[in-house]
Motif scaffolding. Structure first.
Motif, PDB file in Angstrom:
ATOM      1  N   ASP A 349       0.847  -1.185   0.000  1.00  0.00           N
ATOM      2  CA  ASP A 349       0.000   0.000   0.000  1.00  0.00           C
ATOM      3  C   ASP A 349       0.882   1.235   0.000  1.00  0.00           C
ATOM      4  OD1 ASP A 349       1.041   0.127   2.532  1.00  0.00           O
ATOM      5  OD2 ASP A 349      -0.837  -0.361   3.561  1.00  0.00           O
ATOM      6  N   LYS A 350       0.264   2.402   0.157  1.00  0.00           N
ATOM      7  CA  LYS A 350       1.044   3.642   0.083  1.00  0.00           C
ATOM      8  C   LYS A 350       2.013   3.807   1.245  1.00  0.00           C
ATOM      9  CE  LYS A 350      -2.539   6.456   2.330  1.00  0.00           C
ATOM     10  NZ  LYS A 350      -3.387   7.654   2.186  1.00  0.00           N
ATOM     11  N   TYR A 351       1.853   2.999   2.298  1.00  0.00           N
ATOM     12  CA  TYR A 351       2.750   3.084   3.443  1.00  0.00           C
ATOM     13  C   TYR A 351       3.878   2.053   3.374  1.00  0.00           C
ATOM     14  CZ  TYR A 351      -1.121   5.813   5.269  1.00  0.00           C
ATOM     15  OH  TYR A 351      -2.120   6.742   5.427  1.00  0.00           O
ATOM     16  N   GLY A 352       3.857   1.189   2.351  1.00  0.00           N
ATOM     17  CA  GLY A 352       4.909   0.208   2.191  1.00  0.00           C
ATOM     18  C   GLY A 352       4.623  -1.133   2.802  1.00  0.00           C
ATOM     19  N   PHE A 353       3.422  -1.340   3.345  1.00  0.00           N
ATOM     20  CA  PHE A 353       3.075  -2.620   3.940  1.00  0.00           C
ATOM     21  C   PHE A 353       2.314  -3.474   2.926  1.00  0.00           C
ATOM     22  CE2 PHE A 353       3.538   0.234   7.573  1.00  0.00           C
ATOM     23  CZ  PHE A 353       4.394  -0.516   8.369  1.00  0.00           C
ATOM     24  N   PRO A 354       2.382  -4.815   3.041  1.00  0.00           N
ATOM     25  CA  PRO A 354       1.721  -5.690   2.062  1.00  0.00           C
ATOM     26  C   PRO A 354       0.224  -5.426   1.999  1.00  0.00           C
ATOM     27  CG  PRO A 354       3.243  -6.934   3.426  1.00  0.00           C
ATOM     28  CD  PRO A 354       3.150  -5.579   4.042  1.00  0.00           C
TER      29      PRO A 354
END
Length: 429
Positions: A349-354
């Motif tokens: 996602d936009k936060y870098g988490f799967p």
């Protein structure tokens, strides 16, 4: 439309034929469809001594679009035309997005591997992925056309703008710049730099004149950095005034023009960065390659009274351009590079988490994402690219289609094909 490529049963290229002749061959059962894009027929026999007229493949490489044309030098007929749209900007945006996500993870200390900056080596001739993609797209099309048509020579627009010669027209050894061609080089550069717009009033689609920012009467020079474009009323109104005095009541326009004078041509820089690499790779096909400049291309197109399109620009590349180009009725094939999908199995996602994981299987019921299909439904007949799902409901445009209505006409190869004015996907229902 463009002619149809023909190969014999030994896959030897023959001379392209008119679409009417191709329909006759199919109706009589003498040939079968070998490939849909570009449309190619394969004969059901071997042609021992074919009568083949040599063709010249002409390329007009661009940052976003490359013009392609097959020309018969003997009679000036444009046999095939295409416009190849690149995805270099999309690749650059994807790389920047990935870089942002990775740096964000490092700053949050959620990733323990140290950043690697000093342990990477680049091989000689390395190009950024966005530029390498442009070269790969062009070479792919060239290789395909060489398999389906009797090509014996190539022409490439090598030099877009020769800035050194335009800055100093009196430099020794450049007599070719001192004639009519010099004006075409300069004007073409200014049209692209100033986006074919009057610098003072912003009007477009009108005759534009070359105008000196610092007037010649006050000591201004012909250097390219002192030239701009203006319509006739603005040019006459400015006269011999300094630009600061002429635009005293328009400070925003003055600021924009002074900034535009120093603005580099990003797209032209991309073309200039890849021109020699493309030339060296074209030579690997073992065919003679002719080179020409952008000013010569425009000169050829203007003297022959042709409109400005990418594929007609390609047909006018080089000194080998026939005096008369027969192009009436040609509809260029529009080729858009789409890529083969993403490699990453985990999409963040936009936060870098799967956020989600990619499906392991690429095919379902014999179809894969990117296949060109023909759909015959009670609501009509359509053609377009599909996106598969792992259930019997595929996506075509904005509608869902059951596979039982589909017939594949072209396997996914990383490109999208269409002709101008042809609607390929069904409307949203």
């Amino acid at each position: 439309m463009s002619n149809v490529f023909v190969i014999d049963s030994n896959y030897k290229p023959l001379h392209p034929v008119h679409p009417a002749r191709a329909r006759l061959l199919l109706t009589q059962g003498k040939a079968a469809v070998f490939r849909r894009y570009p449309f190619t027929l394969v004969l059901k026999r071997v042609v021992e001594q074919p009568e083949v007229q040599p063709l010249r493949l002409k390329l007009d490489p661009g940052s976003k679009t490359t013009g392609i044309a097959l020309v018969n030098d003997a009679n000036g007929k444009v046999v095939f035309a295409a416009e190849l749209h690149h995805r270099g900007h999309a690749i650059k945006d994807s790389l920047e997005s990935r870089r942002t996500v990775r740096r964000g993870r490092r700053n949050r200390k959620t990733r323990y591997r140290k950043p690697r900056f000093q342990n990477r080596k680049r091989k000689k001739g390395w190009l950024p992925p966005s530029l390498e993609s442009r070269l790969a797209n062009i070479l792919t099309c060239v290789a395909r056309l060489c398999r389906y048509a009797p090509i014996e020579a190539m022409s490439q627009e090598l030099v877009k703008f020769d800035l050194q010669l335009m800055e100093n027209p009196d430099i020794a050894g450049v007599q070719y710049q001192q004639g009519t061609l010099q004006g075409y080089e300069v004007r073409e550069y200014l049209l692209e730099k100033w986006e074919r717009t009057c610098a003072y009033c912003g009007k477009q689609n009108i005759p534009l004149q070359i105008e000196h920012i610092h007037p010649r009467a006050n000591g201004g020079t012909h250097r390219i950095s002192n030239l701009t474009l203006a319509c006739e009323p603005c040019n006459l109104a400015k006269g011999t005034q300094e630009i600061e005095i002429f635009l005293k009541k328009k400070p925003d326009v003055l600021k924009r023009i002074l900034a535009q004078v120093k603005r580099p041509l990003k797209d032209a820089a991309a073309v200039n960065s890849t021109r020699f690499a493309l030339l060296e790779r074209l030579k690997t096909f073992g065919l003679p390659v002719e080179c020409g400049s952008g000013g010569l291309t425009k000169y050829n197109r203007t003297t022959r009274g042709l409109p400005k399109t990418h594929w007609l620009d390609a047909a006018c590349v080089g000194k080998s351009t026939p005096d008369v180009l027969v192009h009436k009725g040609n509809i260029p094939l529009l080729i858009t590079a789409t890529g083969h999908g993403r490699r990453q199995m985990c999409i963040p996602d936009k936060y870098g988490f799967p956020a989600k994981h990619k499906q392991r299987k690429k095919t379902f019921l014999g179809y894969r994402t990117g296949d060109m299909v023909k759909v015959i439904t009670p609501k009509g007949t359509f053609e377009g690219k599909i996106a598969i799902r792992h259930r019997p409901s595929f996506r075509l445009g904005k509608v869902d289609i059951h596979p039982k209505y589909m017939r594949r006409v072209h396997q996914a190869d990383g490109y999208e094909y269409r002709s101008k004015g042809v609607r390929n996907v069904p409307p949203h229902v």
